[in-house]
Design a protein around this motif. Structure first.
Motif, PDB file in Angstrom:
ATOM      1  N   TRP A 344      55.032  45.876  54.365  1.00 26.08           N
ATOM      2  CA  TRP A 344      54.770  44.455  54.597  1.00 26.08           C
ATOM      3  C   TRP A 344      53.287  44.119  54.606  1.00 26.08           C
ATOM      4  O   TRP A 344      52.920  42.955  54.385  1.00 26.08           O
ATOM      5  CB  TRP A 344      55.449  43.936  55.866  1.00 26.08           C
ATOM      6  CG  TRP A 344      55.048  44.486  57.210  1.00 26.08           C
ATOM      7  CD1 TRP A 344      55.806  45.275  58.015  1.00 26.08           C
ATOM      8  CD2 TRP A 344      53.834  44.233  57.938  1.00 26.08           C
ATOM      9  NE1 TRP A 344      55.139  45.555  59.199  1.00 26.08           N
ATOM     10  CE2 TRP A 344      53.929  44.924  59.168  1.00 26.08           C
ATOM     11  CE3 TRP A 344      52.665  43.511  57.673  1.00 26.08           C
ATOM     12  CZ2 TRP A 344      52.910  44.913  60.126  1.00 26.08           C
ATOM     13  CZ3 TRP A 344      51.642  43.497  58.621  1.00 26.08           C
ATOM     14  CH2 TRP A 344      51.769  44.185  59.824  1.00 26.08           C
ATOM     15  N   ARG A 345      52.415  45.091  54.792  1.00 28.12           N
ATOM     16  CA  ARG A 345      50.984  44.794  54.837  1.00 28.12           C
ATOM     17  C   ARG A 345      50.492  44.205  53.509  1.00 28.12           C
ATOM     18  O   ARG A 345      49.445  43.565  53.458  1.00 28.12           O
ATOM     19  CB  ARG A 345      50.190  46.043  55.184  1.00 28.12           C
ATOM     20  CG  ARG A 345      50.099  47.075  54.079  1.00 28.12           C
ATOM     21  CD  ARG A 345      49.384  48.342  54.548  1.00 28.12           C
ATOM     22  NE  ARG A 345      48.135  48.042  55.216  1.00 28.12           N
ATOM     23  CZ  ARG A 345      47.551  48.834  56.122  1.00 28.12           C
ATOM     24  NH1 ARG A 345      48.131  49.989  56.452  1.00 28.12           N
ATOM     25  NH2 ARG A 345      46.415  48.476  56.689  1.00 28.12           N
ATOM     26  N   TRP A 346      51.244  44.430  52.420  1.00 23.61           N
ATOM     27  CA  TRP A 346      50.858  43.926  51.100  1.00 23.61           C
ATOM     28  C   TRP A 346      51.660  42.709  50.657  1.00 23.61           C
ATOM     29  O   TRP A 346      51.389  42.155  49.577  1.00 23.61           O
ATOM     30  CB  TRP A 346      51.056  45.022  50.044  1.00 23.61           C
ATOM     31  CG  TRP A 346      50.576  46.377  50.411  1.00 23.61           C
ATOM     32  CD1 TRP A 346      51.341  47.443  50.822  1.00 23.61           C
ATOM     33  CD2 TRP A 346      49.223  46.858  50.398  1.00 23.61           C
ATOM     34  NE1 TRP A 346      50.555  48.544  51.060  1.00 23.61           N
ATOM     35  CE2 TRP A 346      49.243  48.221  50.811  1.00 23.61           C
ATOM     36  CE3 TRP A 346      48.002  46.270  50.066  1.00 23.61           C
ATOM     37  CZ2 TRP A 346      48.092  49.000  50.906  1.00 23.61           C
ATOM     38  CZ3 TRP A 346      46.843  47.046  50.157  1.00 23.61           C
ATOM     39  CH2 TRP A 346      46.900  48.385  50.581  1.00 23.61           C
ATOM     40  N   LEU A 347      52.655  42.278  51.423  1.00 15.04           N
ATOM     41  CA  LEU A 347      53.641  41.353  50.887  1.00 15.04           C
ATOM     42  C   LEU A 347      53.113  39.948  50.610  1.00 15.04           C
ATOM     43  O   LEU A 347      53.672  39.236  49.762  1.00 15.04           O
ATOM     44  CB  LEU A 347      54.871  41.284  51.802  1.00 15.04           C
ATOM     45  CG  LEU A 347      55.780  42.519  51.759  1.00 15.04           C
ATOM     46  CD1 LEU A 347      56.993  42.323  52.655  1.00 15.04           C
ATOM     47  CD2 LEU A 347      56.227  42.817  50.329  1.00 15.04           C
ATOM     48  N   ASP A 348      52.049  39.503  51.289  1.00 11.61           N
ATOM     49  CA  ASP A 348      51.472  38.216  50.916  1.00 11.61           C
ATOM     50  C   ASP A 348      50.905  38.283  49.502  1.00 11.61           C
ATOM     51  O   ASP A 348      51.112  37.372  48.685  1.00 11.61           O
ATOM     52  CB  ASP A 348      50.413  37.770  51.930  1.00 11.61           C
ATOM     53  CG  ASP A 348      49.321  38.799  52.167  1.00 11.61           C
ATOM     54  OD1 ASP A 348      49.473  39.973  51.752  1.00 11.61           O
ATOM     55  OD2 ASP A 348      48.295  38.435  52.776  1.00 11.61           O
ATOM     56  N   ASP A 349      50.224  39.393  49.175  1.00 16.95           N
ATOM     57  CA  ASP A 349      49.697  39.570  47.817  1.00 16.95           C
ATOM     58  C   ASP A 349      50.830  39.730  46.803  1.00 16.95           C
ATOM     59  O   ASP A 349      50.754  39.227  45.674  1.00 16.95           O
ATOM     60  CB  ASP A 349      48.782  40.786  47.751  1.00 16.95           C
ATOM     61  CG  ASP A 349      47.514  40.620  48.582  1.00 16.95           C
ATOM     62  OD1 ASP A 349      47.184  39.472  48.934  1.00 16.95           O
ATOM     63  OD2 ASP A 349      46.863  41.639  48.881  1.00 16.95           O
ATOM     64  N   VAL A 350      51.877  40.444  47.200  1.00 17.60           N
ATOM     65  CA  VAL A 350      53.021  40.651  46.312  1.00 17.60           C
ATOM     66  C   VAL A 350      53.685  39.327  45.976  1.00 17.60           C
ATOM     67  O   VAL A 350      54.014  39.043  44.803  1.00 17.60           O
ATOM     68  CB  VAL A 350      54.038  41.605  46.977  1.00 17.60           C
ATOM     69  CG1 VAL A 350      55.369  41.604  46.238  1.00 17.60           C
ATOM     70  CG2 VAL A 350      53.469  43.029  47.026  1.00 17.60           C
ATOM     71  N   GLN A 351      53.887  38.490  46.970  1.00 14.93           N
ATOM     72  CA  GLN A 351      54.545  37.205  46.732  1.00 14.93           C
ATOM     73  C   GLN A 351      53.658  36.263  45.922  1.00 14.93           C
ATOM     74  O   GLN A 351      54.146  35.530  45.053  1.00 14.93           O
ATOM     75  CB  GLN A 351      54.947  36.565  48.062  1.00 14.93           C
ATOM     76  CG  GLN A 351      56.120  37.259  48.767  1.00 14.93           C
ATOM     77  CD  GLN A 351      57.402  37.187  47.962  1.00 14.93           C
ATOM     78  OE1 GLN A 351      57.627  37.997  47.073  1.00 14.93           O
ATOM     79  NE2 GLN A 351      58.235  36.199  48.263  1.00 14.93           N
ATOM     80  N   ASN A 352      52.365  36.262  46.177  1.00 13.68           N
ATOM     81  CA  ASN A 352      51.469  35.439  45.367  1.00 13.68           C
ATOM     82  C   ASN A 352      51.441  35.914  43.915  1.00 13.68           C
ATOM     83  O   ASN A 352      51.342  35.098  42.987  1.00 13.68           O
ATOM     84  CB  ASN A 352      50.056  35.454  45.952  1.00 13.68           C
ATOM     85  CG  ASN A 352      49.911  34.522  47.138  1.00 13.68           C
ATOM     86  OD1 ASN A 352      50.657  33.558  47.284  1.00 13.68           O
ATOM     87  ND2 ASN A 352      48.945  34.797  48.000  1.00 13.68           N
ATOM     88  N   ASP A 353      51.554  37.213  43.705  1.00 14.49           N
ATOM     89  CA  ASP A 353      51.659  37.754  42.354  1.00 14.49           C
ATOM     90  C   ASP A 353      52.913  37.207  41.673  1.00 14.49           C
ATOM     91  O   ASP A 353      52.874  36.798  40.499  1.00 14.49           O
ATOM     92  CB  ASP A 353      51.704  39.280  42.437  1.00 14.49           C
ATOM     93  CG  ASP A 353      51.921  39.959  41.099  1.00 14.49           C
ATOM     94  OD1 ASP A 353      50.931  40.241  40.395  1.00 14.49           O
ATOM     95  OD2 ASP A 353      53.090  40.213  40.747  1.00 14.49           O
ATOM     96  N   PHE A 354      54.026  37.183  42.391  1.00 14.00           N
ATOM     97  CA  PHE A 354      55.282  36.645  41.864  1.00 14.00           C
ATOM     98  C   PHE A 354      55.113  35.164  41.515  1.00 14.00           C
ATOM     99  O   PHE A 354      55.556  34.695  40.453  1.00 14.00           O
ATOM    100  CB  PHE A 354      56.375  36.850  42.914  1.00 14.00           C
ATOM    101  CG  PHE A 354      57.781  36.576  42.462  1.00 14.00           C
ATOM    102  CD1 PHE A 354      58.132  36.488  41.118  1.00 14.00           C
ATOM    103  CD2 PHE A 354      58.788  36.408  43.407  1.00 14.00           C
ATOM    104  CE1 PHE A 354      59.445  36.238  40.715  1.00 14.00           C
ATOM    105  CE2 PHE A 354      60.110  36.152  43.028  1.00 14.00           C
ATOM    106  CZ  PHE A 354      60.429  36.065  41.679  1.00 14.00           C
TER     107      PHE A 354
END
Length: 472
Positions: A344-354
């Motif tokens: 989850w530490r990366w999930l803001d970046d992951v979702q913005n990538d999406f």
């Protein structure tokens, strides 16, 4: 290997950097999927991320949850859903290649779609087209690793490996050297009953993940509040579900909110975002961070010392995630939150990538946002240094293809270290000076992450990892 590197460099020279963020080579990936609702959601994201991969196969398989003949919730979704999704991808393909010409052609993806072993839980006796395709890829002359993802059971993978053992036993060791496995649990018994006794001793890098579950159906219970925002209805509706083309229109959701993408971490692990996760499961990255448990098999770090590692099939029935799912005691919730932190530490970046990729389906290049390109002054990403020495780090050469302002953060990823001392202070400048801790011992490693984000919408982030090797 040299000819593939030459080709990638040649392609890099031909494509303007503004319209493509290229890497030395694209990871070769094979997806096997049981077609559950969360698989179908993952497939939307996978297709929108397919410019990052060399897609070698998209293969229907079964699992203990879904198989031909299963009833009710266990019913098997008709295999043609994969074809349907690729045809929807075709509708937005012309717009996607405005943003990166590396997106594979729809007709290429259709050729890579095959049906594997689907006629039962763990059925791996039948020689299927899907298993044959995996066999063909593993036996080809390309020496690069092949990352095989089990979104469902391992049975089609098992059948492919049986093909090799039965037809080409002399090539098993050579083939094993190419295989990389990422299993979303063990969703049938074929890993334990066939793959483990016949192939595990070849030290195939194998991740068996449980922490993926924070991107599956239990996300509302286990994600921190600051991360949940990126999964709730307001964010998902605005950034994915409304006005983003026909492929995003079929993205399965829960009344506008994120439903589940439990299989997505298996390919997030392969996104070449600079975190170097493919070098070792212990490094950590968008697909999680893992520890070696036997041979070259990697599983989730222990939540605490009271948890024991499974000796048999690792899955729904004995999952730590499921054991912790309903915890309400504050101390247990804290343990659970920390357990999922590698993901989850990366999930803001992951979702913005999406979100950016969803925009690429409908926007022209000038209207959309694109990832920054991280460039370090340091020529080597592995630096040898003595305890107490000073290291200068410089990411000021980084650029943004859209001309956006960039923000920088250098931080110490201590969970990935073998050094166990105090954290190194972070820096919010493009240039940073790091003092190697005086108590660092020769042979220990220290991981430093350079995080570069743009000021566009959605905010996009790329990274680079420096690994300090402490010497005498």
């Amino acid at each position: 290997m040299k000819k593939y590197l030459f080709i990638s460099v040649f392609i890099f020279l031909l494509i303007p950097q503004k319209k493509a963020y290229c890497q030395q080579y694209k990871p070769r990936v094979i997806v096997t999927t049981d077609g559950e609702a969360d698989d179908r959601a993952s497939m939307v994201r996978f297709l929108l991320t397919s410019n990052e991969f060399e897609v070698e196969g998209i293969i229907n398989s079964s699992s203990q949850f879904h198989w031909v003949g299963g009833e009710g919730w266990h019913a098997f979704h008709p295999v043609t859903w994969v074809k349907d999704f690729i045809e929807l991808y075709e509708k937005v393909y012309g717009n996607l290649i405005l943003h990166d010409p590396n997106f594979p052609k729809p007709e290429y993806l259709l050729r890579k779609w095959k049906v594997g072993n689907i006629d039962g839980i763990g059925e791996d006796d039948i020689r299927t087209e899907g298993a044959a395709l995996i066999t063909q890829v593993l036996l080809d002359d390309d020496p690069r690793p092949v990352w095989i993802q089990a979104w469902g059971g391992c049975n089609t993978i098992s059948r492919a490996l049986k093909n090799i053992q039965e037809d080409h036993p002399e090539k098993m060791e050579e083939v094993a050297a190419k295989i990389r496995l990422f299993l979303i649990w063990e969703q049938d018994k074929t890993y334990q009953e066939y793959i483990r006794p016949n192939w595990e001793h070849f030290n195939i890098p194998t991740i068996i993940s449980d922490q993926f579950d924070c991107m599956a159906y239990i996300w509302p219970k286990v994600l921190p509040e600051e991360v949940k925002t990126f999964f709730e209805a307001d964010w998902m509706t605005k950034n994915i579900l409304k006005g983003h083309g026909l492929l995003c229109d079929v993205y399965e959701n829960n009344q506008g909110a994120f439903n589940a993408e439990g299989d997505t971490p298996s390919f997030l692990y392969n996104v070449p975002n600079g975190l170097r996760s493919m070098e070792s499961p212990k490094n950590g990255g968008w697909g999680g961070r893992y520890v070696k448990v036997r041979h070259n098999v990697w599983m989730d770090p222990l939540p605490d010392s009271t948890y024991k590692r499974p000796t048999e099939q690792w899955g729904f029935h004995n999952s730590w995630s499921k054991k912790m799912e309903h915890d309400t005691d504050p101390e247990k919730v804290k343990i659970r939150t920390n357990y999922f932190k590698p993901m989850w530490r990366w999930l803001d970046d992951v979702q913005n990538d999406f979100a950016a990729r969803a925009d690429w389906c409908v926007m022209d290049y000038a209207s959309a946002n694109h990832h920054p390109i991280v460039r370090l002054e340091n020529k080597s990403l592995n630096i040898k240094a003595k305890a107490g020495s000073k290291i200068k780090l410089d990411a000021s050469l980084s650029i943004d293809p859209d001309g956006d302002a960039l923000s920088f953060k250098w931080w110490h990823y201590n969970e990935a270290d073998t050094y166990t001392g105090k954290d190194i202070q972070s820096s919010n400048s493009a240039k940073a000076k790091i003092i190697v801790p005086k108590d660092a011992k020769p042979g220990e490693t220290i991981h430093l992450i350079c995080e570069v984000s743009d000021s566009g919408t959605p905010r996009l982030t790329r990274y680079q990892r420096i690994i300090l090797d402490v010497i005498q």
